[in-house]
Every structure is written in structure tokens, then in C-alpha cells.
Scaffold this motif. Sequence first.
Motif, PDB file in Angstrom:
ATOM      1  N   CYS A  42    -109.504 -58.871  22.665  1.00  0.00           N
ATOM      2  CA  CYS A  42    -110.746 -58.327  23.240  1.00  0.00           C
ATOM      3  C   CYS A  42    -110.926 -58.607  24.728  1.00  0.00           C
ATOM      4  N   MET A 104    -107.546 -51.391  18.105  1.00  0.00           N
ATOM      5  CA  MET A 104    -108.780 -51.090  17.384  1.00  0.00           C
ATOM      6  C   MET A 104    -110.008 -51.573  18.177  1.00  0.00           C
ATOM      7  N   VAL A 105    -109.959 -52.804  18.667  1.00  0.00           N
ATOM      8  CA  VAL A 105    -111.080 -53.378  19.417  1.00  0.00           C
ATOM      9  C   VAL A 105    -111.280 -52.631  20.732  1.00  0.00           C
ATOM     10  N   LYS A 107    -110.482 -49.526  21.382  1.00  0.00           N
ATOM     11  CA  LYS A 107    -110.994 -48.197  21.085  1.00  0.00           C
ATOM     12  C   LYS A 107    -112.498 -48.257  20.825  1.00  0.00           C
ATOM     13  N   GLN A 108    -112.940 -49.268  20.069  1.00  0.00           N
ATOM     14  CA  GLN A 108    -114.375 -49.427  19.796  1.00  0.00           C
ATOM     15  C   GLN A 108    -115.136 -49.731  21.079  1.00  0.00           C
ATOM     16  N   SER A 109    -114.539 -50.507  21.945  1.00  0.00           N
ATOM     17  CA  SER A 109    -115.169 -50.867  23.214  1.00  0.00           C
ATOM     18  C   SER A 109    -115.370 -49.629  24.088  1.00  0.00           C
ATOM     19  N   ARG A 111    -115.742 -46.577  23.038  1.00  0.00           N
ATOM     20  CA  ARG A 111    -116.795 -45.740  22.415  1.00  0.00           C
ATOM     21  C   ARG A 111    -118.182 -46.199  22.848  1.00  0.00           C
ATOM     22  N   ARG A 112    -118.332 -47.507  23.027  1.00  0.00           N
ATOM     23  CA  ARG A 112    -119.641 -48.056  23.401  1.00  0.00           C
ATOM     24  C   ARG A 112    -119.971 -47.791  24.860  1.00  0.00           C
TER      25      ARG A 112
END
Length: 113
Positions: A42, A104-105, A107-109, A111-112
Amino acid sequence: MGVTGRGTVTKAGYRAYINSPEWAAVRARYWASKLPHECYVCDAPRQKGMHLHHRTYKNLGAERLMDLVPVCPTCHDLVHHLHRTNPVAARNGLWGATKYARAMVQKQSKRRS
């Protein structure tokens, strides 16, 4: 712990090693090196309680510093969870699960943002 270089390790042997002066010396060498200190997954900066995660257990007890990556406790739990439960993440072993968690982390970051 098994035979160094053979990838065999028991839970008891692993625990004994992680609590040993030898592992403490490896950790100290890593943190004193110029290798990354932020969480590999992260990108969180080094903080108290940061773990050094083994990319593989094959060299356990004789690991090179490059066999290790720093991870925050939350990401360390995620990596091992993915390795145990997600066949796609675990397809390429522990290091594969680590890279999967990072992707994965991140990609989520994004998106935010």
C-alpha cells in the motif's frame, strides 16, 4: 524448520526462527540498508510494527535481504489470506500473492481518487 533451500518449514520451526536472534539480526540489517522501507503493498511509510515479509520460504534461515519486503500489518494479513484462499493470487506462490495484493490495493486506491 526444515532444510535450508528446500522450501520446507514447519509452523513450530518458523515461529522459533522468527523469535531468534538470527532473525533479529536479519531484520536489523534490512532496516539499516538502502532497500525500501515503505509497505510494498500500500506504499504506507515505515511505521512502528512494520513487518518484513518473506517473498519465499525457500531460503528461510539463510535469506538474502532481497528475499524480504516490508509490509504493514494489515497488508501482511491480506497477503497471507490471499495466499491461503485465492487460487489466482496463489498461483505463483507467496510472491505471486504479494504482487496480487499490491495490484488489488493500488487499483482500489485509484478508484477512490
